[in-house]
Design a protein around this motif. Structure first.
Motif, short mmCIF file in Angstrom:
data_model
loop_
_atom_site.label_atom_id
_atom_site.label_comp_id
_atom_site.label_asym_id
_atom_site.label_seq_id
_atom_site.Cartn_x
_atom_site.Cartn_y
_atom_site.Cartn_z
N PRO A 11 0.80 -1.23 0.00
CA PRO A 11 0.00 0.00 0.00
C PRO A 11 0.82 1.27 0.00
CG PRO A 11 0.02 -0.98 2.19
CD PRO A 11 0.67 -1.98 1.26
N GLY A 88 -2.28 2.33 -3.26
CA GLY A 88 -3.11 1.37 -2.54
C GLY A 88 -3.71 0.31 -3.42
N THR A 131 -14.98 4.76 -0.24
CA THR A 131 -15.33 5.68 0.85
C THR A 131 -16.70 6.28 0.58
OG1 THR A 131 -14.17 7.48 -0.29
CG2 THR A 131 -12.94 6.28 1.38
N ARG A 180 -5.08 10.26 0.62
CA ARG A 180 -4.62 8.94 1.08
C ARG A 180 -4.85 8.73 2.57
NH1 ARG A 180 1.30 7.60 -0.46
NH2 ARG A 180 0.62 5.53 0.19
N THR A 181 -4.99 9.81 3.33
CA THR A 181 -5.26 9.66 4.77
C THR A 181 -6.70 9.24 5.02
OG1 THR A 181 -5.92 11.98 5.09
CG2 THR A 181 -3.58 11.46 5.27
N SER A 183 -8.61 7.43 2.37
CA SER A 183 -8.99 6.35 1.46
C SER A 183 -7.80 5.43 1.26
CB SER A 183 -9.45 6.93 0.12
OG SER A 183 -9.70 5.90 -0.82
N SER A 184 -8.02 4.13 1.38
CA SER A 184 -6.91 3.17 1.26
C SER A 184 -6.47 2.97 -0.18
CB SER A 184 -7.32 1.82 1.86
OG SER A 184 -8.45 1.29 1.18
N HIS A 185 -7.35 3.27 -1.12
CA HIS A 185 -7.00 3.15 -2.55
C HIS A 185 -7.45 4.42 -3.25
CE1 HIS A 185 -7.33 0.68 -6.57
NE2 HIS A 185 -6.41 1.62 -6.61
#
Length: 204
Positions: A11, A88, A131, A180-181, A183-185
C-alpha cells in the motif's frame, strides 16, 4: 491481474502511468531527450509503445513527473500529457526496493526555472475508492487547490487547474497525499497542456 497478485500489494507504493504527446514532427526526440535528461534512478520505470509507468515513493513520483514535463517543454513545443496516479492498488508489488530511496533533491536549476516559469493548463479528477464520503473528500481537494492558487473552476467530470508547472504539481501532490489519509485506494487522473496556441489567444 490474477488472484495471486491481488493479495500481494504494497500500500505504500505510489504509481503513475503517463503519456507525453509533443505536437511536432520531432516528437520521438522530444520524448527521448526529456526521459534522458531527468534523474529517474529513484523510481521504478518502464516504457512501452503506449505509455511510461513510474513507481516509488509519493515524493519521487511527483518530482519525476514535474521534471519530465519541464524538460519536454523547454523548446516551446506544444505538449499534451495524460497521467493516471494510483496508490493502494491491491496488485501493486513491483518496485518495493525504491521505497527506501532518500527524499528527492531539488531539481537542477535549469529544470527548476522552467518548472516555475512555464504555464500549464490542466484538469484533474480524484477518485477516493471505497469511501462513502467521497464527495466531501473531492470538495476538500478543490478547496486545497484554491488555497494553493491553481483551482480555476469545475468542469464536467473534472476540475480545472492553471498555473506554473511546479504549482500545479504541488497541488496534485498535496491533494493526493491528503486523500490517502482518508482512502486506502486512491486514483487520480490529470490531463495537461503546455505551450498550447490557445493559451496565447486566451491571454490576449
Amino acid at each position: 491481474m490474477n488472484q495471486q497478485n491481488s493479495c500481494n500489494g504494497n500500500p505504500n507504493i505510489v504509481g503513475c502511468r503517463f503519456s507525453l504527446y509533443p505536437m511536432a514532427d520531432s516528437f520521438v526526440d522530444v520524448i527521448k531527450t526529456a526521459l534522458a535528461s531527468v534523474d529517474t534512478s529513484n523510481v521504478w520505470m518502464e516504457t512501452d509503445d503506449v505509455s511510461t509507468c513510474i513507481r516509488g515513493t509519493e515524493a519521487h513520483v511527483f518530482s519525476t513527473l514535474e521534471a519530465l514535463l519541464a524538460a519536454a517543454s523547454k523548446d516551446g513545443v506544444h505538449i499534451a500529457l495524460n497521467a493516471n496516479f494510483s496508490a493502494g492498488c491491491p496488485g501493486d508489488s513491483e518496485g518495493d526496493v525504491y521505497l527506501d530511496a532518500e527524499p528527492p533533491k531539488e531539481l537542477p536549476v535549469s529544470l527548476k526555472e522552467l518548472s516555475s516559469s512555464t504555464y500549464v493548463g490542466s484538469q484533474f479528477a480524484l477518485y477516493p475508492m471505497g469511501t462513502a464520503d467521497y464527495m466531501d473528500i473531492i470538495y476538500e481537494a478543490c478547496k486545497t487547490a484554491t488555497e494553493i492558487g491553481t483551482f480555476s473552476k469545475g468542469v464536467h467530470y473534472a476540475s480545472r487547474l492553471d498555473g506554473s508547472i511546479d504549482k500545479v504539481i504541488e497541488t496534485l501532490a498535496t491533494v493526493f497525499k491528503q486523500t490517502r489519509t482518508r482512502s486506502s485506494h486512491v486514483v487520480m487522473t490529470w490531463q495537461a497542456s503546455v505551450h498550447s496556441p490557445s493559451h496565447k489567444k486566451e491571454n490576449e
